[in-house]
Design an enzyme around this catalytic site. Structure first.
Site, PDB file in Angstrom:
ATOM      1  CB  VAL A  15      89.762  46.254  28.077  1.00 43.82           C
ATOM      2  CG1 VAL A  15      89.342  47.474  27.263  1.00 43.82           C
ATOM      3  CG2 VAL A  15      88.770  45.115  27.864  1.00 43.82           C
ATOM      4  CB  ALA A  34      92.427  63.359  18.849  1.00 40.97           C
ATOM      5  NE  ARG A  46      93.094  42.303  41.399  1.00 42.22           N
ATOM      6  CZ  ARG A  46      91.974  41.782  40.954  1.00 42.22           C
ATOM      7  NH1 ARG A  46      90.868  41.929  41.636  1.00 42.22           N
ATOM      8  NH2 ARG A  46      91.939  41.099  39.827  1.00 42.22           N
ATOM      9  CE  LYS A 107      80.703  43.766  29.707  1.00 37.71           C
ATOM     10  NZ  LYS A 107      81.560  43.233  28.676  1.00 37.71           N
ATOM     11  CB  VAL A 134      76.905  47.927  23.849  1.00 41.09           C
ATOM     12  CG1 VAL A 134      75.907  47.076  23.062  1.00 41.09           C
ATOM     13  CG2 VAL A 134      76.300  48.333  25.183  1.00 41.09           C
ATOM     14  CB  ILE A 138      79.831  46.789  16.654  1.00 41.80           C
ATOM     15  CG1 ILE A 138      80.208  45.388  16.189  1.00 41.80           C
ATOM     16  CG2 ILE A 138      78.715  47.375  15.791  1.00 41.80           C
ATOM     17  CD1 ILE A 138      79.045  44.397  16.262  1.00 41.80           C
ATOM     18  CE  LYS A 207      78.488  43.098  26.223  1.00 41.13           C
ATOM     19  NZ  LYS A 207      79.109  41.848  25.769  1.00 41.13           N
ATOM     20  N   GLY A 304      87.434  40.983  23.232  1.00 42.23           N
ATOM     21  CA  GLY A 304      88.874  40.837  23.021  1.00 42.23           C
ATOM     22  C   GLY A 304      89.567  42.187  23.084  1.00 42.23           C
TER      23      GLY A 304
HETATM   24  N1  LIG Z   1      87.557  41.494  27.766  1.00 41.27           N
HETATM   25  C1  LIG Z   1      86.698  41.958  26.867  1.00 41.27           C
HETATM   26  O1  LIG Z   1      86.613  41.480  25.740  1.00 41.27           O
HETATM   27  C2  LIG Z   1      85.795  43.101  27.210  1.00 41.27           C
HETATM   28  C3  LIG Z   1      85.046  43.688  26.193  1.00 41.27           C
HETATM   29  C4  LIG Z   1      84.202  44.765  26.490  1.00 41.27           C
HETATM   30  C5  LIG Z   1      84.122  45.220  27.782  1.00 41.27           C
HETATM   31  N2  LIG Z   1      84.861  44.624  28.756  1.00 41.27           N
HETATM   32  C6  LIG Z   1      84.777  45.203  30.099  1.00 41.27           C
HETATM   33  O2  LIG Z   1      86.015  45.858  30.351  1.00 41.27           O
HETATM   34  C7  LIG Z   1      86.306  45.819  31.741  1.00 41.27           C
HETATM   35  C8  LIG Z   1      87.664  45.161  31.947  1.00 41.27           C
HETATM   36  O3  LIG Z   1      87.631  43.859  31.409  1.00 41.27           O
HETATM   37  P1  LIG Z   1      88.965  42.997  31.185  1.00 41.27           P
HETATM   38  O4  LIG Z   1      88.537  41.834  30.357  1.00 41.27           O
HETATM   39  O5  LIG Z   1      90.074  43.855  30.720  1.00 41.27           O
HETATM   40  O6  LIG Z   1      89.223  42.499  32.676  1.00 41.27           O
HETATM   41  P2  LIG Z   1      90.589  41.975  33.320  1.00 41.27           P
HETATM   42  O7  LIG Z   1      90.209  41.122  34.487  1.00 41.27           O
HETATM   43  O8  LIG Z   1      91.468  41.393  32.276  1.00 41.27           O
HETATM   44  O9  LIG Z   1      91.278  43.317  33.857  1.00 41.27           O
HETATM   45  C9  LIG Z   1      90.847  44.011  34.979  1.00 41.27           C
HETATM   46  C10 LIG Z   1      91.987  44.890  35.474  1.00 41.27           C
HETATM   47  O10 LIG Z   1      91.520  45.664  36.566  1.00 41.27           O
HETATM   48  C11 LIG Z   1      92.503  45.654  37.598  1.00 41.27           C
HETATM   49  N3  LIG Z   1      91.862  45.914  38.885  1.00 41.27           N
HETATM   50  C12 LIG Z   1      91.070  45.093  39.622  1.00 41.27           C
HETATM   51  N4  LIG Z   1      90.696  45.715  40.756  1.00 41.27           N
HETATM   52  C13 LIG Z   1      91.273  46.945  40.727  1.00 41.27           C
HETATM   53  C14 LIG Z   1      91.257  48.053  41.609  1.00 41.27           C
HETATM   54  N5  LIG Z   1      90.585  48.026  42.755  1.00 41.27           N
HETATM   55  N6  LIG Z   1      91.940  49.162  41.256  1.00 41.27           N
HETATM   56  C15 LIG Z   1      92.634  49.220  40.100  1.00 41.27           C
HETATM   57  N7  LIG Z   1      92.682  48.191  39.217  1.00 41.27           N
HETATM   58  C16 LIG Z   1      92.006  47.069  39.539  1.00 41.27           C
HETATM   59  C17 LIG Z   1      93.136  44.291  37.494  1.00 41.27           C
HETATM   60  O11 LIG Z   1      94.413  44.312  38.121  1.00 41.27           O
HETATM   61  C18 LIG Z   1      93.219  44.146  35.980  1.00 41.27           C
HETATM   62  O12 LIG Z   1      94.366  44.802  35.504  1.00 41.27           O
HETATM   63  C19 LIG Z   1      85.118  45.089  32.370  1.00 41.27           C
HETATM   64  O13 LIG Z   1      84.149  46.031  32.757  1.00 41.27           O
HETATM   65  C20 LIG Z   1      84.581  44.250  31.229  1.00 41.27           C
HETATM   66  O14 LIG Z   1      83.217  43.912  31.400  1.00 41.27           O
HETATM   67  C21 LIG Z   1      85.695  43.590  28.504  1.00 41.27           C
HETATM   68  N1  LIG Z   2      82.476  38.907  27.983  1.00 44.61           N
HETATM   69  C1  LIG Z   2      81.998  39.767  26.963  1.00 44.61           C
HETATM   70  C2  LIG Z   2      83.042  40.797  26.625  1.00 44.61           C
HETATM   71  C3  LIG Z   2      82.575  41.851  25.667  1.00 44.61           C
HETATM   72  O1  LIG Z   2      81.676  42.719  26.276  1.00 44.61           O
HETATM   73  C4  LIG Z   2      81.665  38.953  25.733  1.00 44.61           C
HETATM   74  O2  LIG Z   2      82.034  37.789  25.673  1.00 44.61           O
HETATM   75  O3  LIG Z   2      80.986  39.470  24.847  1.00 44.61           O
HETATM   76 NA    NA Z   3      80.675  49.127  20.738  1.00 45.51          NA
END
Ligand SMILES: NC(=O)c1ccc[n+]([C@@H]2O[C@H](COP(=O)([O-])OP(=O)(O)OC[C@H]3O[C@@H](n4cnc5c(N)ncnc54)[C@H](O)[C@@H]3O)[C@@H](O)[C@H]2O)c1
Ligand SMILES: N[C@@H](CCO)C(=O)O
Ligand code: NA
Length: 430
Positions: A15, A34, A46, A107, A134, A138, A207, A304
């Site tokens: 993300v 904006a 990390r 979430k 969530v 959307i 969610k 995604g």
């Molecule tokens: N992937 C999706 O489709 C999606 C959709 C909606 C919401 N989310 C939410 O978004 C958030 C991120 O998801 P993601 O899929 O990008 O995860 P990811 O694992 O791809 O990325 C997480 C990032 O956080 C960093 N990180 C971990 N610990 C850290 C710390 N202590 N300090 C700073 N950075 C740190 C990691 O290095 C990495 O860059 C989560 O809360 C997830 O539930 C993800």
């Molecule tokens: N892991 C979650 C990411 C989006 O919140 C999903 O598959 O819907």
């Molecule tokens: Na949304």
């Protein structure tokens, strides 16, 4: 040119990288909408040296994300680390404590600590925005909190986990195995860091807790959500569902009436004619029912990099414009805890699949148990004969109470002629 909105992004995974890419590619239209540019000033992740295909040149780097909270050059902290507690919550609490706006996609954190964080935001007159948390791209939060704010909402339903919907779709369309498809959903960046959150329904329940709080004006109550995932769904059930005119979906459903509220996440058989049945792949859907608006159906990509970044940036544009709404739609002091009705009191129709010995009297024994529990049958299919003498029998029932169904299933599972634990899937036709 107006003063830019300066942001710090913590977490540069799926993300976080998506947000940086979107802000760069659409910088022109974003600045126009904006009213000022949105500029990334600082980042944290990390591993500093990891190649993400992004230039981090000129950006301040924080090894410790929570230090962004005290960076005077940052107006908004974007938390994309994940995890309900630990570094994510420390950062968000510290940033709100400094009066900084926060945008998060987390979430899990909101479902478990959403009321406490809203209180913190209120105390510090800070914005806490979470459209990305969530249903991905959307605008579900905006729809419930703002677009439908004039309505009494009675029901919110949704396909809220992209990973599960993707898996169920591929299993049905491509006759593939669960494990293969899960690996693919992980590679596409849809799954949580711990994918059991997806397949066991926990992510969808996070969610659902958020949507129920917004829809019914209650404090977020994750523990009150009944949760079941898709681990036990087999290719046979998917095939039989099709024959019966249903698709299997992992649904989140929250309802309120005078008696109280229910919130649940579990696999459902949905009639193919229902709008939610044809929401496939990584798409999510949110269906809200309001007293004046009627039914509103929203559909789009639920996970995604691109769709999630789209939601994060929408929140940033609202903040840049100075648009501010209370975190849960009303002040925390106005949120009212509601009576939670237990799942045992749920009423609905059921699909049952039994593996039984092919011998006289078995069906009579099974239907006898159902009769004893006052459960009436809608249909029954018995499939072929096998060399070992075991045959699948599929039953669908009329509406009955969940506790009666559970008792009946325990008794049916204990019959000598029933060879496996019966499969049960709830039928949702509304
Ligand atoms: N992937 C999706 O489709 C999606 C959709 C909606 C919401 N989310 C939410 O978004 C958030 C991120 O998801 P993601 O899929 O990008 O995860 P990811 O694992 O791809 O990325 C997480 C990032 O956080 C960093 N990180 C971990 N610990 C850290 C710390 N202590 N300090 C700073 N950075 C740190 C990691 O290095 C990495 O860059 C989560 O809360 C997830 O539930 C993800
Ligand atoms: N892991 C979650 C990411 C989006 O919140 C999903 O598959 O819907
Ligand atoms: Na949304």
């Amino acid at each position: 040119m107006s003063t830019p909105l300066k942001i710090g992004v913590a977490g540069l995974g799926t993300v976080g990288a998506g947000v940086l890419a979107l802000l760069e590619r659409n910088a022109g239209i974003i600045a126009t909408r904006a009213g000022r540019p949105i500029t990334v000033c600082a980042v944290s992740a990390r591993d500093r040296s990891r190649d993400r295909g992004l230039s981090l040149e000129g950006l301040r780097w924080y090894d410790d994300a929570s230090q962004m909270a005290t960076d005077d050059q940052i107006d908004v902290v974007v938390e994309l680390i994940g995890g309900s507690a630990g570094p994510a919550k420390e950062l968000v609490t510290a940033a709100l404590g400094q009066g900084k706006a926060v945008v998060t996609a987390n979430k899990a954190m909101l479902a478990l600590h959403g009321t406490e964080l809203a209180r913190c935001a209120e105390r510090n007159a800070a914005t806490l925005a979470y459209e990305a948390a969530v249903a991905g791209g959307i605008p579900a939060i905006k729809a419930l909190r703002e677009g439908l704010a004039g309505n009494q909402l009675s029901r919110v339903t949704g396909i809220l986990n992209g990973t599960c919907n993707y898996i169920l779709t591929c299993m049905r369309e491509q006759k593939r195995e669960f494990a293969d498809v899960l690996a693919e959903a992980q590679a596409l960046g849809y799954a949580e860091a711990d994918p059991t959150f997806d397949i066991d329904g926990v992510d969808a329940a996070h969610k659902m807790a958020i949507l129920a709080a917004l829809a019914f004006g209650q404090p977020v109550a994750f523990d009150a959500v009944h949760v079941e995932g898709i681990r036990d769904i087999t290719a046979t059930d998917i095939l039989l569902a099709e024959e019966l005119g249903y698709r299997i979906k992992l649904l989140g459903i929250a309802e309120q009436d005078d008696a109280g509220v229910t919130a649940r996440v579990h696999p459902c058989m949905v009639p193919v004619s229902h709008p939610i049945a044809v929401v496939e792949g990584v798409d999510n859907a949110v269906v809200a029912e309001g007293d004046f608006v009627g039914r509103v159906v929203l559909e789009g990509r639920g996970a995604g990099a691109g769709p999630t970044a789209s939601a994060v940036v929408a929140d940033l544009i609202d903040i840049a414009r100075g648009r501010h709404t209370p975190v849960w739609g009303t002040a925390v002091s106005e949120l009212t805890p509601r009576q939670v009705l237990p799942m045992d009191r749920h009423r609905g129709a059921y699909y049952l699949r039994l593996m039984v010995l092919d011998r006289p009297g078995v069906i009579a024994d099974v239907t006898g148990v159902l009769r004893d529990h006052d459960i009436s049958l809608e249909s029954m299919i018995q499939r072929g004969r096998s060399a070992v003498g075991a045959v699948p029998v599929v039953l669908t029932t009329h509406e009955c109470r969940e506790d009666a169904m559970r008792d009946a299933l325990t008794r049916i599972g204990g019959l000598d002629a029933v060879l496996e634990r019966p499969a049960m899937i709830r039928i949702e036709s509304r």
